[in-house]
Design a protein around this motif. Sequence first.
Motif, PDB file in Angstrom:
ATOM      1  N   CYS A  57       0.830  -1.206   0.000  1.00  0.00           N
ATOM      2  CA  CYS A  57       0.000   0.000   0.000  1.00  0.00           C
ATOM      3  C   CYS A  57       0.865   1.258   0.000  1.00  0.00           C
ATOM      4  O   CYS A  57       0.534   2.248  -0.669  1.00  0.00           O
ATOM      5  CB  CYS A  57      -0.916   0.004   1.226  1.00  0.00           C
ATOM      6  SG  CYS A  57      -2.148  -1.316   1.215  1.00  0.00           S
ATOM      7  N   TYR A  58       1.959   1.213   0.733  1.00  0.00           N
ATOM      8  CA  TYR A  58       2.851   2.377   0.803  1.00  0.00           C
ATOM      9  C   TYR A  58       3.420   2.712  -0.578  1.00  0.00           C
ATOM     10  O   TYR A  58       3.391   3.864  -1.012  1.00  0.00           O
ATOM     11  CB  TYR A  58       3.983   2.106   1.791  1.00  0.00           C
ATOM     12  CG  TYR A  58       5.054   3.168   1.784  1.00  0.00           C
ATOM     13  CD1 TYR A  58       4.875   4.378   2.449  1.00  0.00           C
ATOM     14  CD2 TYR A  58       6.253   2.973   1.090  1.00  0.00           C
ATOM     15  CE1 TYR A  58       5.853   5.363   2.427  1.00  0.00           C
ATOM     16  CE2 TYR A  58       7.238   3.948   1.068  1.00  0.00           C
ATOM     17  CZ  TYR A  58       7.036   5.143   1.740  1.00  0.00           C
ATOM     18  OH  TYR A  58       8.007   6.114   1.721  1.00  0.00           O
ATOM     19  N   TYR A  61       0.782   4.034  -2.862  1.00  0.00           N
ATOM     20  CA  TYR A  61       0.471   5.424  -2.518  1.00  0.00           C
ATOM     21  C   TYR A  61       1.546   6.368  -3.051  1.00  0.00           C
ATOM     22  O   TYR A  61       1.250   7.466  -3.520  1.00  0.00           O
ATOM     23  CB  TYR A  61       0.350   5.556  -1.003  1.00  0.00           C
ATOM     24  CG  TYR A  61      -0.131   6.909  -0.540  1.00  0.00           C
ATOM     25  CD1 TYR A  61      -1.498   7.188  -0.457  1.00  0.00           C
ATOM     26  CD2 TYR A  61       0.762   7.907  -0.172  1.00  0.00           C
ATOM     27  CE1 TYR A  61      -1.955   8.427  -0.036  1.00  0.00           C
ATOM     28  CE2 TYR A  61       0.312   9.151   0.242  1.00  0.00           C
ATOM     29  CZ  TYR A  61      -1.046   9.403   0.311  1.00  0.00           C
ATOM     30  OH  TYR A  61      -1.484  10.643   0.723  1.00  0.00           O
ATOM     31  N   PHE A 127      -4.881   2.822  -3.577  1.00  0.00           N
ATOM     32  CA  PHE A 127      -3.833   3.632  -2.946  1.00  0.00           C
ATOM     33  C   PHE A 127      -3.104   4.497  -3.969  1.00  0.00           C
ATOM     34  O   PHE A 127      -2.603   5.563  -3.615  1.00  0.00           O
ATOM     35  CB  PHE A 127      -2.858   2.729  -2.193  1.00  0.00           C
ATOM     36  CG  PHE A 127      -3.365   2.321  -0.841  1.00  0.00           C
ATOM     37  CD1 PHE A 127      -3.098   3.092   0.276  1.00  0.00           C
ATOM     38  CD2 PHE A 127      -4.138   1.187  -0.694  1.00  0.00           C
ATOM     39  CE1 PHE A 127      -3.578   2.735   1.530  1.00  0.00           C
ATOM     40  CE2 PHE A 127      -4.629   0.812   0.553  1.00  0.00           C
ATOM     41  CZ  PHE A 127      -4.352   1.590   1.665  1.00  0.00           C
ATOM     42  N   ARG A 130      -4.799   7.497  -4.058  1.00  0.00           N
ATOM     43  CA  ARG A 130      -4.768   8.126  -2.731  1.00  0.00           C
ATOM     44  C   ARG A 130      -6.108   7.999  -2.003  1.00  0.00           C
ATOM     45  O   ARG A 130      -6.482   8.876  -1.220  1.00  0.00           O
ATOM     46  CB  ARG A 130      -4.372   9.601  -2.842  1.00  0.00           C
ATOM     47  CG  ARG A 130      -3.130   9.847  -3.704  1.00  0.00           C
ATOM     48  CD  ARG A 130      -1.885   9.291  -3.070  1.00  0.00           C
ATOM     49  NE  ARG A 130      -0.724   9.304  -3.947  1.00  0.00           N
ATOM     50  CZ  ARG A 130       0.079  10.353  -4.124  1.00  0.00           C
ATOM     51  NH1 ARG A 130      -0.172  11.486  -3.529  1.00  0.00           N
ATOM     52  NH2 ARG A 130       1.138  10.250  -4.904  1.00  0.00           N
ATOM     53  N   SER A 131      -6.844   6.906  -2.260  1.00  0.00           N
ATOM     54  CA  SER A 131      -8.105   6.663  -1.572  1.00  0.00           C
ATOM     55  C   SER A 131      -7.864   5.635  -0.469  1.00  0.00           C
ATOM     56  O   SER A 131      -8.032   4.426  -0.665  1.00  0.00           O
ATOM     57  CB  SER A 131      -9.176   6.156  -2.547  1.00  0.00           C
ATOM     58  OG  SER A 131     -10.388   5.886  -1.875  1.00  0.00           O
ATOM     59  N   LEU A 132      -7.473   6.124   0.705  1.00  0.00           N
ATOM     60  CA  LEU A 132      -7.125   5.236   1.804  1.00  0.00           C
ATOM     61  C   LEU A 132      -8.334   4.477   2.332  1.00  0.00           C
ATOM     62  O   LEU A 132      -8.216   3.319   2.750  1.00  0.00           O
ATOM     63  CB  LEU A 132      -6.464   6.026   2.938  1.00  0.00           C
ATOM     64  CG  LEU A 132      -4.944   6.252   2.824  1.00  0.00           C
ATOM     65  CD1 LEU A 132      -4.625   7.102   1.612  1.00  0.00           C
ATOM     66  CD2 LEU A 132      -4.396   6.893   4.083  1.00  0.00           C
ATOM     67  N   GLY A 135      -9.081   1.699   0.032  1.00  0.00           N
ATOM     68  CA  GLY A 135      -8.021   0.717   0.222  1.00  0.00           C
ATOM     69  C   GLY A 135      -8.256  -0.132   1.452  1.00  0.00           C
ATOM     70  O   GLY A 135      -8.052  -1.354   1.438  1.00  0.00           O
ATOM     71  N   LEU A 136      -8.720   0.514   2.507  1.00  0.00           N
ATOM     72  CA  LEU A 136      -9.014  -0.213   3.745  1.00  0.00           C
ATOM     73  C   LEU A 136     -10.161  -1.197   3.535  1.00  0.00           C
ATOM     74  O   LEU A 136     -10.137  -2.314   4.058  1.00  0.00           O
ATOM     75  CB  LEU A 136      -9.372   0.786   4.849  1.00  0.00           C
ATOM     76  CG  LEU A 136      -9.249   0.324   6.303  1.00  0.00           C
ATOM     77  CD1 LEU A 136      -7.827  -0.107   6.616  1.00  0.00           C
ATOM     78  CD2 LEU A 136      -9.695   1.436   7.246  1.00  0.00           C
ATOM     79  N   ILE A 177      -3.083   1.789   9.048  1.00  0.00           N
ATOM     80  CA  ILE A 177      -3.714   2.638   8.041  1.00  0.00           C
ATOM     81  C   ILE A 177      -4.651   3.658   8.681  1.00  0.00           C
ATOM     82  O   ILE A 177      -4.686   4.829   8.268  1.00  0.00           O
ATOM     83  CB  ILE A 177      -4.462   1.771   7.005  1.00  0.00           C
ATOM     84  CG1 ILE A 177      -3.456   0.927   6.221  1.00  0.00           C
ATOM     85  CG2 ILE A 177      -5.276   2.644   6.056  1.00  0.00           C
ATOM     86  CD1 ILE A 177      -4.084  -0.050   5.271  1.00  0.00           C
ATOM     87  N   VAL A 180      -2.577   6.397  10.043  1.00  0.00           N
ATOM     88  CA  VAL A 180      -2.105   7.287   8.984  1.00  0.00           C
ATOM     89  C   VAL A 180      -3.227   8.217   8.527  1.00  0.00           C
ATOM     90  O   VAL A 180      -3.022   9.421   8.327  1.00  0.00           O
ATOM     91  CB  VAL A 180      -1.570   6.467   7.794  1.00  0.00           C
ATOM     92  CG1 VAL A 180      -1.275   7.375   6.601  1.00  0.00           C
ATOM     93  CG2 VAL A 180      -0.317   5.705   8.204  1.00  0.00           C
ATOM     94  N   VAL A 181      -4.432   7.666   8.371  1.00  0.00           N
ATOM     95  CA  VAL A 181      -5.576   8.487   7.963  1.00  0.00           C
ATOM     96  C   VAL A 181      -5.843   9.578   8.994  1.00  0.00           C
ATOM     97  O   VAL A 181      -6.087  10.746   8.655  1.00  0.00           O
ATOM     98  CB  VAL A 181      -6.835   7.611   7.779  1.00  0.00           C
ATOM     99  CG1 VAL A 181      -8.069   8.477   7.571  1.00  0.00           C
ATOM    100  CG2 VAL A 181      -6.660   6.669   6.597  1.00  0.00           C
TER     101      VAL A 181
END
Length: 201
Positions: A57-58, A61, A127, A130-132, A135-136, A177, A180-181
């Motif tokens: 994911c990193y 992103y 990701f 940039r849609s966290l 992604g989750l 995650i 981070v959000v």
Amino acid sequence: MKRTDVILSAGTLAVVLLAVVVVAATQATDEFAAWAWARHHNELSWYIRVLFVLPFCYFAYKRSLWGIVLTVVALSTSMFWFPAPERVDPRAAEFLAGEYLTSGWLLWKVLLALLVPISFAALAVAFWKRSLVWGLVVINAMVLVKIVWSFYFGDESGGLTLLPSALAGLAVCDAVILYVVRRMCKNSSPKLSRQASQHDG
């Protein structure tokens, strides 16, 4: 996407392909498969596999194709990173030798297996854009499907064998995650407040 990133990704895949060709050319495929399969019974590899979602994911992103490729290669080879256990859990052995892996591959099994690359592609897209949150959602769906799959094809014993590693990995991924959000939202709030005050002024 940087040109260097594409070149490094292609080079990494070429090295992996070359290694596969060497193993096949030396007629060591069966020996390598047996060696890797024995080490795959070490349940430590089960626990770390889910955690590869985080670097995946990193890099998605950060839009680093090479990072994504490296993570996928690491994920694929992690099954034989750890030594074969001295004592194999009978439930784990039964689960790994389950009917899903050993019986004939019908069309529906092939389609089900395709869910793995499709899921990782969806995760990368989420990701990359940039849609966290999405992604989750994809991560939790992937793990949920894996758990349901383990109970269906491995019966109750197989599902219970996989359940601790799947839930532990999911908890870590969700926690990281979400943290981070939260940090991103917290850092963006002062900027929005300053912009609003400047606009009002």
